[in-house]
Scaffold this motif. Structure first.
Motif, PDB file in Angstrom:
ATOM      1  N   ALA A  28      37.150  40.979  35.449  1.00  0.00           N
ATOM      2  CA  ALA A  28      37.966  40.602  34.530  1.00  0.00           C
ATOM      3  C   ALA A  28      39.537  41.184  34.785  1.00  0.00           C
ATOM      4  CB  ALA A  28      37.774  40.119  32.974  1.00  0.00           C
ATOM      5  N   ASN A  29      39.681  42.148  34.625  1.00  0.00           N
ATOM      6  CA  ASN A  29      40.915  43.298  35.274  1.00  0.00           C
ATOM      7  C   ASN A  29      41.710  43.302  35.865  1.00  0.00           C
ATOM      8  OD1 ASN A  29      41.868  42.832  31.678  1.00  0.00           O
ATOM      9  ND2 ASN A  29      40.124  43.944  31.341  1.00  0.00           N
ATOM     10  N   VAL A  30      41.157  42.792  36.636  1.00  0.00           N
ATOM     11  CA  VAL A  30      41.608  43.143  38.122  1.00  0.00           C
ATOM     12  C   VAL A  30      42.568  42.820  38.518  1.00  0.00           C
ATOM     13  CG1 VAL A  30      41.359  41.479  39.746  1.00  0.00           C
ATOM     14  CG2 VAL A  30      40.300  44.190  40.885  1.00  0.00           C
ATOM     15  N   ASN A  31      43.496  41.774  38.535  1.00  0.00           N
ATOM     16  CA  ASN A  31      44.739  42.033  38.592  1.00  0.00           C
ATOM     17  C   ASN A  31      45.648  41.301  37.241  1.00  0.00           C
ATOM     18  OD1 ASN A  31      44.474  40.517  40.818  1.00  0.00           O
ATOM     19  ND2 ASN A  31      43.468  39.509  40.530  1.00  0.00           N
ATOM     20  N   THR A  32      45.151  42.944  36.533  1.00  0.00           N
ATOM     21  CA  THR A  32      45.789  42.842  35.349  1.00  0.00           C
ATOM     22  C   THR A  32      47.217  43.695  34.806  1.00  0.00           C
ATOM     23  OG1 THR A  32      44.044  42.999  33.367  1.00  0.00           O
ATOM     24  CG2 THR A  32      46.404  43.950  32.905  1.00  0.00           C
ATOM     25  N   VAL A  33      48.567  42.913  35.355  1.00  0.00           N
ATOM     26  CA  VAL A  33      49.792  44.018  36.020  1.00  0.00           C
ATOM     27  C   VAL A  33      50.326  44.523  34.333  1.00  0.00           C
ATOM     28  CG1 VAL A  33      52.156  43.645  36.494  1.00  0.00           C
ATOM     29  CG2 VAL A  33      49.990  41.881  37.601  1.00  0.00           C
ATOM     30  N   THR A  34      51.126  45.681  34.689  1.00  0.00           N
ATOM     31  CA  THR A  34      51.407  46.843  33.207  1.00  0.00           C
ATOM     32  C   THR A  34      52.812  46.833  34.498  1.00  0.00           C
ATOM     33  OG1 THR A  34      50.801  48.407  33.397  1.00  0.00           O
ATOM     34  CG2 THR A  34      49.991  47.189  31.547  1.00  0.00           C
ATOM     35  N   PRO A  35      54.185  47.452  32.703  1.00  0.00           N
ATOM     36  CA  PRO A  35      55.084  48.025  33.824  1.00  0.00           C
ATOM     37  C   PRO A  35      54.935  49.640  34.000  1.00  0.00           C
ATOM     38  CG  PRO A  35      55.342  46.790  31.618  1.00  0.00           C
ATOM     39  CD  PRO A  35      54.271  47.074  31.779  1.00  0.00           C
ATOM     40  N   THR A  83      63.205  48.333  40.852  1.00  0.00           N
ATOM     41  CA  THR A  83      63.351  48.778  41.829  1.00  0.00           C
ATOM     42  C   THR A  83      62.231  47.235  42.081  1.00  0.00           C
ATOM     43  OG1 THR A  83      61.712  50.240  41.372  1.00  0.00           O
ATOM     44  CG2 THR A  83      63.857  51.067  42.077  1.00  0.00           C
ATOM     45  N   GLY A  84      61.866  46.919  40.859  1.00  0.00           N
ATOM     46  CA  GLY A  84      60.666  45.276  42.034  1.00  0.00           C
ATOM     47  C   GLY A  84      59.108  45.930  41.817  1.00  0.00           C
ATOM     48  N   TYR A  85      58.735  46.981  41.129  1.00  0.00           N
ATOM     49  CA  TYR A  85      57.446  47.741  41.135  1.00  0.00           C
ATOM     50  C   TYR A  85      56.798  47.534  39.528  1.00  0.00           C
ATOM     51  CZ  TYR A  85      57.744  49.919  45.640  1.00  0.00           C
ATOM     52  OH  TYR A  85      58.319  50.019  46.703  1.00  0.00           O
ATOM     53  N   VAL A  86      55.208  46.920  39.956  1.00  0.00           N
ATOM     54  CA  VAL A  86      54.457  47.050  38.430  1.00  0.00           C
ATOM     55  C   VAL A  86      53.488  47.977  38.912  1.00  0.00           C
ATOM     56  CG1 VAL A  86      54.816  44.569  37.234  1.00  0.00           C
ATOM     57  CG2 VAL A  86      53.767  44.688  39.594  1.00  0.00           C
ATOM     58  N   ARG A  87      53.095  48.141  38.178  1.00  0.00           N
ATOM     59  CA  ARG A  87      51.210  48.975  38.234  1.00  0.00           C
ATOM     60  C   ARG A  87      50.020  47.749  37.578  1.00  0.00           C
ATOM     61  NH1 ARG A  87      51.254  54.019  37.552  1.00  0.00           N
ATOM     62  NH2 ARG A  87      53.042  54.189  36.627  1.00  0.00           N
ATOM     63  N   ARG A  88      49.233  47.751  38.409  1.00  0.00           N
ATOM     64  CA  ARG A  88      48.144  47.764  38.198  1.00  0.00           C
ATOM     65  C   ARG A  88      46.894  48.411  38.238  1.00  0.00           C
ATOM     66  NH1 ARG A  88      48.925  42.235  40.338  1.00  0.00           N
ATOM     67  NH2 ARG A  88      51.047  41.759  41.043  1.00  0.00           N
ATOM     68  N   PRO A  89      45.758  47.970  38.819  1.00  0.00           N
ATOM     69  CA  PRO A  89      45.022  48.972  38.169  1.00  0.00           C
ATOM     70  C   PRO A  89      44.175  49.169  39.273  1.00  0.00           C
ATOM     71  CG  PRO A  89      44.199  46.950  37.654  1.00  0.00           C
ATOM     72  CD  PRO A  89      45.713  46.717  37.411  1.00  0.00           C
ATOM     73  N   ASP A  90      43.237  50.263  39.574  1.00  0.00           N
ATOM     74  CA  ASP A  90      42.953  50.961  40.845  1.00  0.00           C
ATOM     75  C   ASP A  90      41.583  50.892  40.895  1.00  0.00           C
ATOM     76  OD1 ASP A  90      42.639  52.342  43.103  1.00  0.00           O
ATOM     77  OD2 ASP A  90      42.986  54.491  42.765  1.00  0.00           O
ATOM     78  N   ILE A  91      41.354  49.252  41.184  1.00  0.00           N
ATOM     79  CA  ILE A  91      40.569  48.628  41.340  1.00  0.00           C
ATOM     80  C   ILE A  91      39.622  47.722  42.238  1.00  0.00           C
ATOM     81  CG2 ILE A  91      38.278  46.764  39.895  1.00  0.00           C
ATOM     82  CD1 ILE A  91      40.287  47.071  37.496  1.00  0.00           C
ATOM     83  N   ASP A  92      38.664  48.430  42.828  1.00  0.00           N
ATOM     84  CA  ASP A  92      37.940  47.866  44.551  1.00  0.00           C
ATOM     85  C   ASP A  92      37.128  46.574  44.122  1.00  0.00           C
ATOM     86  OD1 ASP A  92      37.330  46.982  46.209  1.00  0.00           O
ATOM     87  OD2 ASP A  92      36.603  48.947  47.434  1.00  0.00           O
ATOM     88  N   LEU A  93      37.581  45.445  43.897  1.00  0.00           N
ATOM     89  CA  LEU A  93      37.134  44.128  43.985  1.00  0.00           C
ATOM     90  C   LEU A  93      35.629  44.072  44.448  1.00  0.00           C
ATOM     91  CD1 LEU A  93      36.624  41.702  41.979  1.00  0.00           C
ATOM     92  CD2 LEU A  93      37.568  40.487  43.890  1.00  0.00           C
ATOM     93  N   GLY A  94      35.767  44.734  45.748  1.00  0.00           N
ATOM     94  CA  GLY A  94      34.498  44.420  46.484  1.00  0.00           C
ATOM     95  C   GLY A  94      33.119  45.232  45.582  1.00  0.00           C
ATOM     96  N   GLU A  95      33.708  46.855  45.697  1.00  0.00           N
ATOM     97  CA  GLU A  95      32.710  47.414  44.878  1.00  0.00           C
ATOM     98  C   GLU A  95      32.306  46.834  43.911  1.00  0.00           C
ATOM     99  OE1 GLU A  95      32.945  51.706  42.361  1.00  0.00           O
ATOM    100  OE2 GLU A  95      34.766  51.805  44.387  1.00  0.00           O
TER     101      GLU A  95
END
Length: 130
Positions: A28-35, A83-95
């Motif tokens: 559910a949080n694979v695409n959660t974006v944070t600053p 600079t246009g960057y966001v932080r996303r979780p390091d989650i492999d959806l396939g795994e």
């Protein structure tokens, strides 16, 4: 014997349900974006262990994934830094999907053991009455 089987399978049901909950939360949080100045969503991983002095399997704790996550260039995102960057979780959806299937099958197997043990126990009671 059936009561032991039900108890052991019951611990397996609990363990697999918690595993399913963790995987569902990760997916559910694979695409959660944070600053970029914040922490990324940290995936949860269930740590299982054999029962100490008792039979069955139990959750001994939870391991968390990386809080640094992955920096992604997404300048249109309102959370992006200068600079246009966001932080996303390091989650492999396939795994995670593989983990979901394993946890689901484990849950189903333990549920089947409970059902069969219950049927055997009921049959033994009928023999005792007969």
């Amino acid at each position: 014997m059936s009561i032991d089987a039900i108890g052991i399978a019951g611990t397996g049901l609990t363990l697999h349900r918690k595993w399913l909950d963790a995987v569902a939360d990760n997916i559910a949080n694979v695409n959660t974006v944070t600053p970029t100045n914040g922490k990324a969503f940290q995936a949860r991983y269930i740590v299982a262990q054999e029962g100490q002095g008792v039979t069955g399997a139990y959750v001994s704790g939870t391991a968390l994934g990386s809080e640094t996550g992955i920096l992604t260039y997404d300048p249109g995102n309102p959370l992006a830094d200068a600079t246009g960057y966001v932080r996303r979780p390091d989650i492999d959806l396939g795994e995670q999907m593989g983990q979901l299937i394993m946890a689901q099958r484990g849950y189903q197997a333990n549920a089947a053991v409970v059902d069969r043990a219950k049927t055997s126990y009921e049959a033994a009671l009928q023999i005792g009455r007969g």
